[in-house]
Enzyme design. Structure first.
Site, PDB file in Angstrom:
ATOM      1  N   GLY A  44      24.145  34.515  41.985  1.00 16.30           N
ATOM      2  CA  GLY A  44      24.421  35.199  40.723  1.00 16.30           C
ATOM      3  C   GLY A  44      24.110  34.216  39.603  1.00 16.30           C
ATOM      4  O   GLY A  44      23.490  33.167  39.835  1.00 16.30           O
ATOM      5  N   LEU A  45      24.564  34.532  38.398  1.00 13.81           N
ATOM      6  CA  LEU A  45      24.215  33.624  37.299  1.00 13.81           C
ATOM      7  C   LEU A  45      24.758  32.228  37.537  1.00 13.81           C
ATOM      8  O   LEU A  45      24.098  31.242  37.233  1.00 13.81           O
ATOM      9  CB  LEU A  45      24.716  34.205  35.981  1.00 13.81           C
ATOM     10  CG  LEU A  45      23.724  35.226  35.426  1.00 13.81           C
ATOM     11  CD1 LEU A  45      24.304  35.972  34.252  1.00 13.81           C
ATOM     12  CD2 LEU A  45      22.415  34.561  35.028  1.00 13.81           C
ATOM     13  N   ARG A 339      40.516  43.458  25.911  1.00 13.06           N
ATOM     14  CA  ARG A 339      40.502  44.526  26.915  1.00 13.06           C
ATOM     15  C   ARG A 339      41.889  44.901  27.430  1.00 13.06           C
ATOM     16  O   ARG A 339      42.185  46.066  27.651  1.00 13.06           O
ATOM     17  CB  ARG A 339      39.632  44.090  28.091  1.00 13.06           C
ATOM     18  CG  ARG A 339      38.212  43.998  27.686  1.00 13.06           C
ATOM     19  CD  ARG A 339      37.346  43.392  28.740  1.00 13.06           C
ATOM     20  NE  ARG A 339      35.987  43.350  28.225  1.00 13.06           N
ATOM     21  CZ  ARG A 339      34.965  42.831  28.885  1.00 13.06           C
ATOM     22  NH1 ARG A 339      35.153  42.296  30.083  1.00 13.06           N
ATOM     23  NH2 ARG A 339      33.769  42.835  28.364  1.00 13.06           N
ATOM     24  N   HIS A 421      37.735  45.599  36.752  1.00  8.54           N
ATOM     25  CA  HIS A 421      36.420  45.148  36.305  1.00  8.54           C
ATOM     26  C   HIS A 421      36.122  43.687  36.639  1.00  8.54           C
ATOM     27  O   HIS A 421      35.009  43.338  37.015  1.00  8.54           O
ATOM     28  CB  HIS A 421      36.351  45.364  34.798  1.00  8.54           C
ATOM     29  CG  HIS A 421      35.112  44.844  34.159  1.00  8.54           C
ATOM     30  ND1 HIS A 421      33.872  45.377  34.419  1.00  8.54           N
ATOM     31  CD2 HIS A 421      34.906  43.833  33.263  1.00  8.54           C
ATOM     32  CE1 HIS A 421      32.961  44.725  33.707  1.00  8.54           C
ATOM     33  NE2 HIS A 421      33.556  43.782  33.017  1.00  8.54           N
ATOM     34  N   LEU A 461      29.625  35.554  31.433  1.00 13.29           N
ATOM     35  CA  LEU A 461      28.259  35.019  31.550  1.00 13.29           C
ATOM     36  C   LEU A 461      28.227  33.620  30.952  1.00 13.29           C
ATOM     37  O   LEU A 461      27.589  32.710  31.485  1.00 13.29           O
ATOM     38  CB  LEU A 461      27.269  35.940  30.835  1.00 13.29           C
ATOM     39  CG  LEU A 461      27.225  37.389  31.333  1.00 13.29           C
ATOM     40  CD1 LEU A 461      26.136  38.172  30.606  1.00 13.29           C
ATOM     41  CD2 LEU A 461      26.981  37.465  32.837  1.00 13.29           C
TER      42      LEU A 461
HETATM   43  C1  LIG Z   1      29.377  46.386  35.064  1.00 14.25           C
HETATM   44  C2  LIG Z   1      29.650  44.995  34.615  1.00 14.25           C
HETATM   45  C3  LIG Z   1      29.230  44.565  33.361  1.00 14.25           C
HETATM   46  C4  LIG Z   1      29.498  43.277  32.930  1.00 14.25           C
HETATM   47  N1  LIG Z   1      29.058  42.877  31.698  1.00 14.25           N
HETATM   48  C5  LIG Z   1      29.307  41.617  31.280  1.00 14.25           C
HETATM   49  C6  LIG Z   1      28.830  41.169  30.016  1.00 14.25           C
HETATM   50  O1  LIG Z   1      28.200  41.907  29.269  1.00 14.25           O
HETATM   51  N2  LIG Z   1      29.109  39.901  29.645  1.00 14.25           N
HETATM   52  C7  LIG Z   1      29.803  39.039  30.434  1.00 14.25           C
HETATM   53  O2  LIG Z   1      30.012  37.894  30.051  1.00 14.25           O
HETATM   54  N3  LIG Z   1      30.235  39.436  31.668  1.00 14.25           N
HETATM   55  C8  LIG Z   1      29.997  40.688  32.097  1.00 14.25           C
HETATM   56  N4  LIG Z   1      30.447  41.088  33.334  1.00 14.25           N
HETATM   57  C9  LIG Z   1      31.037  40.094  34.251  1.00 14.25           C
HETATM   58  C10 LIG Z   1      29.912  39.240  34.854  1.00 14.25           C
HETATM   59  O3  LIG Z   1      28.800  40.051  35.130  1.00 14.25           O
HETATM   60  C11 LIG Z   1      30.330  38.555  36.142  1.00 14.25           C
HETATM   61  O4  LIG Z   1      31.574  37.955  35.983  1.00 14.25           O
HETATM   62  C12 LIG Z   1      29.325  37.478  36.497  1.00 14.25           C
HETATM   63  O5  LIG Z   1      28.021  38.006  36.519  1.00 14.25           O
HETATM   64  C13 LIG Z   1      29.660  36.845  37.838  1.00 14.25           C
HETATM   65  O6  LIG Z   1      28.641  35.944  38.156  1.00 14.25           O
HETATM   66  P1  LIG Z   1      28.763  35.018  39.445  1.00 14.25           P
HETATM   67  O7  LIG Z   1      27.486  34.258  39.515  1.00 14.25           O
HETATM   68  O8  LIG Z   1      30.019  34.244  39.387  1.00 14.25           O
HETATM   69  O9  LIG Z   1      28.890  36.025  40.671  1.00 14.25           O
HETATM   70  P2  LIG Z   1      27.966  37.234  41.159  1.00 14.25           P
HETATM   71  O10 LIG Z   1      26.957  37.649  40.159  1.00 14.25           O
HETATM   72  O11 LIG Z   1      28.932  38.260  41.668  1.00 14.25           O
HETATM   73  O12 LIG Z   1      27.163  36.630  42.346  1.00 14.25           O
HETATM   74  C14 LIG Z   1      27.754  36.338  43.582  1.00 14.25           C
HETATM   75  C15 LIG Z   1      26.702  35.779  44.492  1.00 14.25           C
HETATM   76  O13 LIG Z   1      27.330  35.327  45.676  1.00 14.25           O
HETATM   77  C16 LIG Z   1      26.682  35.856  46.813  1.00 14.25           C
HETATM   78  N5  LIG Z   1      27.685  35.972  47.862  1.00 14.25           N
HETATM   79  C17 LIG Z   1      28.891  36.577  47.809  1.00 14.25           C
HETATM   80  N6  LIG Z   1      29.555  36.374  48.952  1.00 14.25           N
HETATM   81  C18 LIG Z   1      28.749  35.634  49.741  1.00 14.25           C
HETATM   82  C19 LIG Z   1      28.881  35.088  51.037  1.00 14.25           C
HETATM   83  N7  LIG Z   1      29.984  35.227  51.765  1.00 14.25           N
HETATM   84  N8  LIG Z   1      27.817  34.402  51.554  1.00 14.25           N
HETATM   85  C20 LIG Z   1      26.678  34.221  50.822  1.00 14.25           C
HETATM   86  N9  LIG Z   1      26.538  34.687  49.578  1.00 14.25           N
HETATM   87  C21 LIG Z   1      27.554  35.377  49.050  1.00 14.25           C
HETATM   88  C22 LIG Z   1      26.064  37.154  46.366  1.00 14.25           C
HETATM   89  O14 LIG Z   1      24.976  37.455  47.191  1.00 14.25           O
HETATM   90  C23 LIG Z   1      25.637  36.776  44.946  1.00 14.25           C
HETATM   91  O15 LIG Z   1      24.381  36.139  44.998  1.00 14.25           O
HETATM   92  C24 LIG Z   1      30.202  42.391  33.764  1.00 14.25           C
HETATM   93  C25 LIG Z   1      30.637  42.820  35.020  1.00 14.25           C
HETATM   94  C26 LIG Z   1      30.385  44.105  35.435  1.00 14.25           C
HETATM   95  C27 LIG Z   1      30.912  44.551  36.743  1.00 14.25           C
END
Ligand SMILES: Cc1cc2nc3c(=O)[nH]c(=O)nc-3n(C[C@H](O)[C@H](O)[C@H](O)COP(=O)(O)OP(=O)(O)OC[C@H]3O[C@@H](n4cnc5c(N)ncnc54)[C@H](O)[C@@H]3O)c2cc1C
Length: 659
Positions: A44-45, A339, A421, A461
């Site tokens: 993810g990001l 929120r 969310h 993000l």
């Molecule tokens: C609909 C929606 C809209 C949103 N809009 C916003 C916004 O406008 N602004 C903002 O700041 N935030 C927003 N958010 C929140 C934000 O998108 C998330 O908090 C953020 O993208 C999470 O990023 P991350 O990299 O931590 O995890 P994720 O993007 O959830 O990535 C998780 C990664 O881990 C991997 N993974 C998971 N479990 C395993 C495992 N056991 N083994 C191997 N890989 C695994 C997945 O494949 C993925 O690659 C929004 C959330 C939602 C649901």
């Protein structure tokens, strides 16, 4: 003796701490970087930015994700934007103001020092992403555009239409791809981490399942970083992608990593309401819509009843009979309150009978005033794809004129209701983003670090990319600095064999239950329990009932689950069963934490602790701490360990969004 938590926060005033840290931290000799392997779980990001940065710095990175491409990580769902303190609008924004808003937004339950660092690096993130070519919205003159999000009175949210997460992820993915091509990152798609391997008290590798072949594989490294997202899907219905799960985080917790503040769960006020029992996903309508959309319910109960019965439509209700309840209750922030506040206010109106759809669980989000003021073209430029998404799901286009009363045009309003969310709680990390297991780091939504009891919009993000691009690449070096002298850990060690054997045995156990219930039917029931007893309004009694029901349902899961197929090859039901096993552990953890915290703060609302006006009532004397939980075995109550919070730059006070 009580356990002590070392959060490694440098001494000194908050604005100086990060500089102080950087000045004294240990760095890895560039030549030694070539000898060091780092596993990053997640693309993810947070994960993609970390893997790309670490690869670029010279480390050898192993990067895994469950999707078939890093570009499909849940982060692409992010719509509204990302915060930074650039002050392009000349509206009085500053690093300090972003820091202050975030701490206040989190109801004074975040770590001050972490949040200050986050606010400081926020501006670098925008520069980094612009350099990657992320197409942020721009003003006519070319300047990057901003909009406002909840909990702030300035415009600091950078955005790319309603697809900010997707565009940011494409930027991170292009950097990641460069490192893959350069041979510094080895990418494993369709791989799921099932366990972390601990050797001599340090995280030294993982066991991952190849989701296509079903085989278990061992990976060793000098450090492990998990970036696996949040646990919102514990509630079954949420705005999270269907694949979001907490398996990696829960396995780390079972292996000794503390889990912090699990009860801090975010309920987003603007989601499309639940419309039936066959639904498995909820859709978010971005918070950015609250810039121009006004939230209201009827003033008169008879109008609400007519709306519920379908004998009246929202656009037939004249202006004087509308209750813009957020503007009424919170004049200073209006529709842009945080929120948690907006969600509770919607629930309060619906609980009193003023809901506007057939279930009584919806409020209006109306663009009539802004379309009349700005014109439909400008509104479509800002929210076009969100309007289209809403139409696709509900068959109502919010830009359609529906009525004219006294010369004023009324457009069809959206209907919205709060839904699960985001999760502020997560794996506990210190200032260096290291968990309580040495060598194991957690970044992005899966850690607990920066949002306290409530996250402000567009800050996830910011945090994920701050962690991945700017914080972890520095802080992990302090741990790695002396690791290059150690020989590489072999995956033939008994610790790896034992971990793999346990994962394999679990797969057999789940397959061999051979009961009668599908994973989804049990998960849906767990979701109902979570929403009913551990949801928006919690009570001690309700939480105890919820825990009891969860225990009973977990027993049902252990005895009556049916998983078709075998371990070999692709078996999505088996993967979902593993996730559900871990959602049970997570659900109980959320309830234990909520039960132990006898106060209301942010997203954690205990009905016993509220002001006369229905606002959250904190108890700083007794609960001014991070609640960290240590696993004590299945079925046992985990142990609570407290990390006291210390504030020096910000005065802790009652949150006020009224004036
Ligand atoms: C609909 C929606 C809209 C949103 N809009 C916003 C916004 O406008 N602004 C903002 O700041 N935030 C927003 N958010 C929140 C934000 O998108 C998330 O908090 C953020 O993208 C999470 O990023 P991350 O990299 O931590 O995890 P994720 O993007 O959830 O990535 C998780 C990664 O881990 C991997 N993974 C998971 N479990 C395993 C495992 N056991 N083994 C191997 N890989 C695994 C997945 O494949 C993925 O690659 C929004 C959330 C939602 C649901």
């Amino acid at each position: 003796m009580a356990k002590v938590i070392d959060s490694k926060i440098p001494a000194g005033p908050v604005p100086e701490k990060w500089k102080e840290y950087k000045a004294h931290q240990r760095l890895v000799n560039p030549k030694n970087k070539l000898k060091l392997d780092i596993i990053v779980v997640g693309t993810g990001l947070a994960g993609a930015s970390a893997a790309a940065s670490l690869g670029e710095m010279g480390f050898n990175v192993i990067n895994l994700c469950i999707q078939d491409s890093p570009r499909r990580a849940h982060s692409i769902a992010a719509q509204g934007g990302i915060n930074a303190a650039k002050c392009y609008q000349n509206d009085g924004d500053s690093v300090y103001r972003l820091f202050y808003d975030t701490v206040k937004g989190g109801d004074y339950r975040a770590r001050e020092a972490n949040v200050y660092r986050l606010a400081e690096v926020s501006n670098n993130i925008i520069d980094q992403c612009v350099a990657q070519g992320v197409p942020f919205a721009r003003e006519y003159g070319g300047m990057l555009a901003n909009r406002s999000f909840g909990g702030a009175q300035v415009s600091r949210t950078f955005y790319a239409k309603g697809q900010t997460g997707q565009q940011l992820l494409l930027g991170a993915y292009s950097s990641l791809s460069c490192q893959v091509k350069a041979g510094k990152v080895k990418l494993y798609t369709r791989y799921e981490m099932e366990d972390v391997v601990i050797v001599d008290g340090r995280a030294r590798g993982i066991i991952a399942k190849n989701l296509t072949t079903g085989e278990l594989e061992r990976f060793s490294a000098n450090a492990v970083v998990i970036a696996t997202g949040g646990y919102g899907n514990t509630y079954f219905l949420s705005t999270n992608a269907m694949g979001c799960n907490c398996t990696a985080a829960v396995q780390c917790y079972r292996k000794g990593a503390y889990f912090a503040n699990p009860s801090y769960v975010q309920i987003h006020p603007t989601c499309i309401p639940v419309h039936g029992d066959k639904q498995s996903k909820l859709t978010l309508m971005s918070e950015s819509l609250r810039n121009d959309g006004r939230i209201w319910v009827p003033k008169k109960i008879e109008d609400a009843k007519a709306l519920q019965a379908g004998t009246k439509q929202g656009w037939e209700i004249p202006e004087e009979d509308r209750d813009y309840y957020l503007e009424r209750r919170y004049p200073a922030f209006g529709n842009l309150v945080p929120r948690d506040v907006a969600s509770r206010a919607a629930k309060e109106r619906c609980d009193k009978g003023f809901g506007v759809n057939n279930t009584g669980l919806a409020v209006f989000l109306d663009f009539s005033e802004s379309i009349n003021r700005l014109g439909i073209d400008i509104i479509m430029q800002r929210y076009g794809n969100l309007f289209e998404m809403y139409e696709e799901i509900t068959d109502v286009f919010p830009g359609d004129v529906a009525n004219e009363i006294n010369g004023v045009k009324y457009y069809k309003p959206m209907m919205i209701y709060p839904a699960i969310h985001y999760t502020m709680g997560g794996i506990w990390v210190d200032y260096e983003l290291q968990t309580s297991i040495p060598g194991l780091f957690a970044i992005g939504e899966c850690n607990f670090s920066d949002h306290g009891a409530n996250r402000l919009g567009a800050s996830a993000l910011m945090q994920g990319l701050a962690d991945g691009y700017f914080v972890l690449p520095y802080t992990i070096q302090n741990y790695l600095a002396d690791q290059a002298v150690w020989p590489k850990v072999s995956t033939d060690l008994p610790e790896f064999a034992e971990a793999e054997k346990k994962v394999d045995a679990e797969l057999d156990r789940l397959l061999n239950i051979k009961g009668k219930r599908s994973v989804d039917s049990i998960h849906k029931e767990l979701g109902h329990i979570m929403w009913e007893y551990v949801g928006m309004g919690r009570t001690a009694e309700g939480l105890k009932t919820g825990l009891k029901k969860m225990h009973e349902l977990e027993k049902e899961f252990d005895e009556n689950l049916f998983v078709p197929g075998t371990k070999e090859g692709l078996n999505i039901e088996l993967d979902k069963a593993i996730h559900l096993r871990d959602f049970f552990t997570m659900g109980q953890l959320v309830a234990f934490d909520a039960l132990s915290r006898n106060e209301s703060c942010g997203g954690h609302f205990r009905e016993e602790y509220q002001t006369e006006e229905g606002e959250a009532k904190r108890d700083d004397e007794n609960y001014f701490y991070v609640g960290c939980w240590e696993y004590k075995g299945k079925g046992n109550e985990p142990e609570l360990i407290k990390e006291p919070l210390e504030y020096e730059a910000i005065k802790v006070q009652t949150r006020n969004y009224k004036n």
